[in-house]
Design a protein around this motif. Structure first.
Motif, PDB file in Angstrom:
ATOM      1  N   THR A   3       0.977  -1.110  -0.008  1.00 40.01           N
ATOM      2  CA  THR A   3       0.113   0.074   0.048  1.00 40.01           C
ATOM      3  C   THR A   3       0.695   1.104  -0.052  1.00 40.01           C
ATOM      4  O   THR A   3       0.650   2.135  -0.700  1.00 40.01           O
ATOM      5  CB  THR A   3      -0.901  -0.038   1.275  1.00 40.01           C
ATOM      6  OG1 THR A   3      -1.765  -1.101   1.258  1.00 40.01           O
ATOM      7  CG2 THR A   3      -1.738   1.118   1.147  1.00 40.01           C
ATOM      8  N   VAL A   4       1.764   1.287   0.850  1.00 40.57           N
ATOM      9  CA  VAL A   4       2.534   2.304   1.002  1.00 40.57           C
ATOM     10  C   VAL A   4       3.651   2.547  -0.158  1.00 40.57           C
ATOM     11  O   VAL A   4       3.561   3.791  -0.776  1.00 40.57           O
ATOM     12  CB  VAL A   4       3.582   2.645   2.087  1.00 40.57           C
ATOM     13  CG1 VAL A   4       4.676   3.551   2.087  1.00 40.57           C
ATOM     14  CG2 VAL A   4       2.819   2.391   3.456  1.00 40.57           C
ATOM     15  N   ALA A   5       4.042   1.506  -0.914  1.00 41.41           N
ATOM     16  CA  ALA A   5       5.044   1.709  -1.795  1.00 41.41           C
ATOM     17  C   ALA A   5       3.999   2.075  -3.264  1.00 41.41           C
ATOM     18  O   ALA A   5       4.762   2.974  -3.981  1.00 41.41           O
ATOM     19  CB  ALA A   5       5.594   0.196  -2.269  1.00 41.41           C
ATOM     20  N   THR A   6       2.909   1.367  -3.280  1.00 41.07           N
ATOM     21  CA  THR A   6       2.057   1.694  -4.571  1.00 41.07           C
ATOM     22  C   THR A   6       1.583   3.251  -4.431  1.00 41.07           C
ATOM     23  O   THR A   6       1.135   4.012  -5.274  1.00 41.07           O
ATOM     24  CB  THR A   6       0.874   0.841  -4.626  1.00 41.07           C
ATOM     25  OG1 THR A   6       1.467  -0.416  -4.749  1.00 41.07           O
ATOM     26  CG2 THR A   6       0.184   1.149  -5.963  1.00 41.07           C
ATOM     27  N   ILE A  26      -6.680   1.581  -6.630  1.00 40.82           N
ATOM     28  CA  ILE A  26      -5.935   0.989  -5.608  1.00 40.82           C
ATOM     29  C   ILE A  26      -7.038   0.830  -4.243  1.00 40.82           C
ATOM     30  O   ILE A  26      -7.020  -0.101  -3.470  1.00 40.82           O
ATOM     31  CB  ILE A  26      -4.796   2.101  -5.351  1.00 40.82           C
ATOM     32  CG1 ILE A  26      -3.791   1.743  -6.525  1.00 40.82           C
ATOM     33  CG2 ILE A  26      -3.996   1.692  -4.002  1.00 40.82           C
ATOM     34  CD1 ILE A  26      -2.599   2.862  -6.540  1.00 40.82           C
ATOM     35  N   MET A  27      -7.547   1.885  -4.051  1.00 41.77           N
ATOM     36  CA  MET A  27      -8.547   1.787  -2.917  1.00 41.77           C
ATOM     37  C   MET A  27      -9.458   0.646  -3.093  1.00 41.77           C
ATOM     38  O   MET A  27      -9.584   0.044  -1.902  1.00 41.77           O
ATOM     39  CB  MET A  27      -9.264   3.027  -2.678  1.00 41.77           C
ATOM     40  CG  MET A  27      -8.407   4.161  -2.082  1.00 41.77           C
ATOM     41  SD  MET A  27      -9.243   5.853  -1.821  1.00 41.77           S
ATOM     42  CE  MET A  27      -8.354   6.645  -0.601  1.00 41.77           C
ATOM     43  N   VAL A  86       2.589   6.412 -16.100  1.00 46.38           N
ATOM     44  CA  VAL A  86       1.810   5.182 -15.433  1.00 46.38           C
ATOM     45  C   VAL A  86       2.697   4.064 -15.600  1.00 46.38           C
ATOM     46  O   VAL A  86       3.063   3.263 -14.515  1.00 46.38           O
ATOM     47  CB  VAL A  86       0.263   5.084 -16.046  1.00 46.38           C
ATOM     48  CG1 VAL A  86      -0.211   3.758 -15.214  1.00 46.38           C
ATOM     49  CG2 VAL A  86      -0.479   6.025 -16.052  1.00 46.38           C
ATOM     50  N   LEU A  87       3.559   3.786 -16.546  1.00 44.71           N
ATOM     51  CA  LEU A  87       4.238   2.855 -16.810  1.00 44.71           C
ATOM     52  C   LEU A  87       5.847   2.949 -15.768  1.00 44.71           C
ATOM     53  O   LEU A  87       6.367   2.026 -15.187  1.00 44.71           O
ATOM     54  CB  LEU A  87       4.825   2.514 -18.269  1.00 44.71           C
ATOM     55  CG  LEU A  87       3.668   2.202 -19.092  1.00 44.71           C
ATOM     56  CD1 LEU A  87       4.042   2.221 -20.656  1.00 44.71           C
ATOM     57  CD2 LEU A  87       3.346   0.630 -18.916  1.00 44.71           C
ATOM     58  N   GLY A  88       6.100   4.380 -15.800  1.00 43.02           N
ATOM     59  CA  GLY A  88       6.731   4.706 -14.720  1.00 43.02           C
ATOM     60  C   GLY A  88       6.618   4.412 -13.314  1.00 43.02           C
ATOM     61  O   GLY A  88       7.398   4.110 -12.499  1.00 43.02           O
ATOM     62  N   GLU A  89       5.260   4.608 -13.145  1.00 40.96           N
ATOM     63  CA  GLU A  89       4.698   4.279 -11.472  1.00 40.96           C
ATOM     64  C   GLU A  89       5.052   2.723 -11.544  1.00 40.96           C
ATOM     65  O   GLU A  89       5.454   2.305 -10.468  1.00 40.96           O
ATOM     66  CB  GLU A  89       3.224   4.542 -11.606  1.00 40.96           C
ATOM     67  CG  GLU A  89       2.975   6.085 -11.490  1.00 40.96           C
ATOM     68  CD  GLU A  89       1.272   5.758 -11.326  1.00 40.96           C
ATOM     69  OE1 GLU A  89       1.040   5.515  -9.928  1.00 40.96           O
ATOM     70  OE2 GLU A  89       0.820   6.568 -12.100  1.00 40.96           O
ATOM     71  N   LYS A 102       6.333  -9.942  -2.512  1.00 40.75           N
ATOM     72  CA  LYS A 102       5.111 -10.503  -2.762  1.00 40.75           C
ATOM     73  C   LYS A 102       4.029  -9.734  -2.468  1.00 40.75           C
ATOM     74  O   LYS A 102       2.911  -9.676  -3.141  1.00 40.75           O
ATOM     75  CB  LYS A 102       4.988 -11.627  -1.419  1.00 40.75           C
ATOM     76  CG  LYS A 102       3.905 -12.822  -1.638  1.00 40.75           C
ATOM     77  CD  LYS A 102       3.859 -13.501  -0.462  1.00 40.75           C
ATOM     78  CE  LYS A 102       2.639 -14.526  -0.593  1.00 40.75           C
ATOM     79  NZ  LYS A 102       2.405 -15.640   0.555  1.00 40.75           N
ATOM     80  N   GLY A 103       3.990  -8.861  -1.513  1.00 41.63           N
ATOM     81  CA  GLY A 103       2.890  -7.866  -1.345  1.00 41.63           C
ATOM     82  C   GLY A 103       2.692  -6.845  -2.274  1.00 41.63           C
ATOM     83  O   GLY A 103       1.399  -6.548  -2.412  1.00 41.63           O
ATOM     84  N   ILE A 104       3.598  -6.586  -3.369  1.00 41.92           N
ATOM     85  CA  ILE A 104       3.446  -5.489  -4.313  1.00 41.92           C
ATOM     86  C   ILE A 104       2.773  -5.910  -5.383  1.00 41.92           C
ATOM     87  O   ILE A 104       2.316  -5.341  -6.375  1.00 41.92           O
ATOM     88  CB  ILE A 104       4.761  -4.800  -4.691  1.00 41.92           C
ATOM     89  CG1 ILE A 104       4.791  -3.546  -5.198  1.00 41.92           C
ATOM     90  CG2 ILE A 104       5.597  -5.779  -5.561  1.00 41.92           C
ATOM     91  CD1 ILE A 104       3.938  -2.682  -4.491  1.00 41.92           C
TER      92      ILE A 104
END
Length: 637
Positions: A347-350, A393-394, A572-575, A604-606
């Motif tokens: 969640t934090v990374a994304t 994401i939410m 977005v691809l850079g994201e 794993k979480g990402i």
């Protein structure tokens, strides 16, 4: 004993270089502060009295040279230059020293070449009595200051090289002599090529372009800083296609021209705004406002984290600052309430990636500079996709929490009073966003001026809230100088690399081949997106743009696609790139904030979040209007 004396001497040299570069950094902090002040005064006088401050653009661009020159050596001293460490990180320390020795020797020789050519450029400025356009100020002192900055950078690179040799001597690593021989041989060949205007082979420009890209990839895999690798490849490529003199001219002219390019002013100014917001705790306010509103829902703390990231991204424009800030605030809370570590880290990374999507965005600025598109229109284009991505994401987090409540249990219930208090505390972020974005689209100031106004506004809000100290402001200035310097070194490298891409005709030949092939344009687009997805596993987002846009952008334009829409797709691809193992920078930022979470758990979480972002790409491809609707409403930006 001799090895110990040598090692101690290197330590003293490094301490000396650290003190000197910190001293030079003071000039950069002063220059950055004066730049902000000059722009804010100019905007105020122009808007209030229709009497702009004469020469503001000259003042800002010349101060930009000081900002860059003062920070490049300190950035290298901190070992902060961007590298691709996928390969070298897998090597044993003994083998890593050998590779670092080769890269160090070649880098030092090439930097010495750049210094020499810039000295010649300074002589040319002296002979021509070159002056700035508005104030008619001599350009020579600023070129000299840039040369001094590169000299200090060369000094730091040499110290790093000597440290490698000290390690080799201490470990009795005979393999390092192979590195010395290889690096020296490459450097001698480079020097002989320059001195005798001779190249060992001659091939067609297209083949040169392909060889050049392979050579660039090799340099990157060896761990050479991205800026150096781009510049070295560009110089050799131009020299081969057009001759040594044009190649040397790129090293003489481009560094100074890039450093004082007014288009790059937005970079340090928006970075400074984000750093001051971070120092003043405005991002924390945004998080707790959403936290109070949504914390009680399934996955509420994670939902609040995404919302807080979106709020901070709306004023910072940088992903690293967003991920670091929200990770520091949100991860302890999610740990406290028993959240799954992988989900929390993902969640934090994304959420941190929203910093490059929601305007103002540094990545959009870089794309605009490379393609000469409108920064304002790109900012507008990112608003709807940024909101959609945050919503997706939410939605994923909420569904995951409903299916597996143990992974994301609800947070504490907040009273109405607590919710209202949290919303009142978040006024700073909201005001700053409205001022910056409203000022741009209201025609009050330009996008680069918005960065200065935003930084000054963040400073005023932080002082009003009594949260800023001189130490925090000083840290914000230093972080801005370091980040700006590492980005501008890459941009200078890209500016030297771009002529090589053009003269090799690689993009044009690929576009012509595609035009004659019986392939639908959407197939080419899918291939380009797939290329970004693969390259993003190994290359951070800004270098990824610098490497690929010169090749892909002409092809995409030749196929008739909208450049603003393509810019959103690329961002977005850079994201995705900055959260994709093994190089995704946000993953390591989260790891640094939460050392108790294993890197394997973060990986794993990402993965589900990467799937969400890939789905968002498919939406933007299928419905281009999501990106182009707002820019079409506001013409002429």
């Amino acid at each position: 004993m001799n090895a110990n004396i040598y090692a101690m001497s290197i330590m003293r040299l490094r301490d000396t270089s650290g003190r000197v570069t910190e001293l030079v950094l003071v000039l950069g902090k002063v220059a950055l502060s004066l730049m902000v002040l000059a722009i804010v005064v100019d905007v105020s006088l122009r808007y209030a009295f229709n009497a702009p401050l004469f020469g503001t653009l000259d003042i800002s661009t010349l101060l930009m040279v000081v900002v860059i020159a003062s920070g490049v050596a300190y950035t290298a001293h901190l070992k902060r230059h961007v590298t691709v460490d996928v390969l070298v990180d897998q090597l044993s320390p003994r083998h890593r020293v050998v590779i670092d020795t080769v890269v160090g020797i070649v880098s030092a020789v090439f930097l010495a070449l750049i210094v020499w050519r810039n000295i010649l450029h300074a002589q040319s400025l002296w002979t021509q009595t070159a002056v700035s356009e508005q104030l008619r100020v001599s350009l020579l002192p600023f070129e000299v200051f840039l040369i001094i900055g590169f000299l200090f950078l060369l000094f730091v690179v040499l110290i790093d090289l000597m440290e490698n040799l000290a390690k080799a001597i201490e470990d009795n690593n005979l393999g390092v002599w192979i590195g010395i021989i290889a690096g020296t041989s490459m450097s001698v060949l480079l020097i002989l090529t320059i001195v005798f205007h001779w190249l060992p082979f001659s091939v067609a420009p297209l083949i040169t372009g392909i060889i050049g890209f392979v050579f660039l990839v090799i340099l990157l895999l060896l761990g050479m800083p991205v800026g150096y690798a781009l510049a070295l490849t560009g110089f050799i490529g131009v020299s081969h296609v057009l001759g040594i003199d044009p190649g040397l001219s790129t090293l003489s002219i481009i560094p100074f021209q890039t450093a004082k390019n007014f288009a790059f002013l937005a970079i340090p100014l928006f970075i400074l705004m984000g750093e001051i917001c971070y120092a003043a705790g405005l991002s924390t306010d945004a998080y707790y406002a959403v936290y109070r509103l949504m914390g009680r829902l399934p996955g509420g703390l994670a939902l609040a984290t995404v919302g807080g990231c979106a709020g901070f991204a709306a004023v910072s424009g940088t992903t690293a600052a967003t991920a670091a800030t929200m990770g520091t605030v949100a991860l302890p809370e999610m740990k406290k309430y028993g959240y799954d570590h992988g989900l929390a880290a993902g969640t934090v990374a994304t959420g941190g990636t929203l910093g490059i999507m929601i305007p103002p965005s540094i990545t959009f600025i870089v794309y605009a500079l490379i393609t000469e598109e409108s920064i304002g229109r790109l900012f507008l284009a990112g608003i709807i996709p940024g909101a959609i991505i945050a919503g997706l994401i939410m939605l994923y987090i909420y569904i995951r929490a409903r299916i597996s409540p143990h992974m994301a249990p609800p947070g504490p219930q907040s009273t109405t009073k607590e919710k209202l208090a949290a919303l009142r505390n978040a006024w700073g972020i909201l005001v700053l966003f409205l001022v910056v974005i409203g000022g741009i689209y209201g025609g009050v100031f330009t996008p680069y001026e918005a960065g200065a106004v935003g930084a000054f506004g963040a400073l005023l809000i932080g002082m009003w809230l009594k949260r800023l100290t001189w130490k925090l402001i000083n840290t914000a200035l230093i972080n801005t100088l370091v980040t700006t310097s590492l980005m501008l070194i890459m941009l200078i490298g890209a500016a030297i690399f771009s002529p090589f891409v053009a003269v090799s005709r690689l993009p044009m030949d690929i576009a012509a081949f595609i035009g004659t092939a019986d392939v639908a344009p959407w197939v080419v687009l899918v291939m380009i997106i797939s290329s970004y997805s693969i390259l993003g596993c190994f290359i951070p987002n800004i270098p990824l743009l610098l490497l690929t846009i010169p090749v892909f952008f002409p092809i995409v334009m030749g196929l008739g696609y909208d450049p603003i829409w393509f810019g959103v797709i690329v961002v977005v691809l850079g994201e995705i790139a900055i959260i994709t193992p093994p190089v995704g920078i946000n993953l390591y930022i989260v790891k640094g904030v939460a050392e108790y979470i294993p890197l394997s758990t973060i990986y794993k979480g990402i993965m589900p979040f990467i799937m969400v972002l890939l789905f968002s790409v498919s939406l933007l491809v299928a419905f281009p209007e999501l990106s182009t609707f707002l820019p079409e409403l506001v013409k002429g930006l």
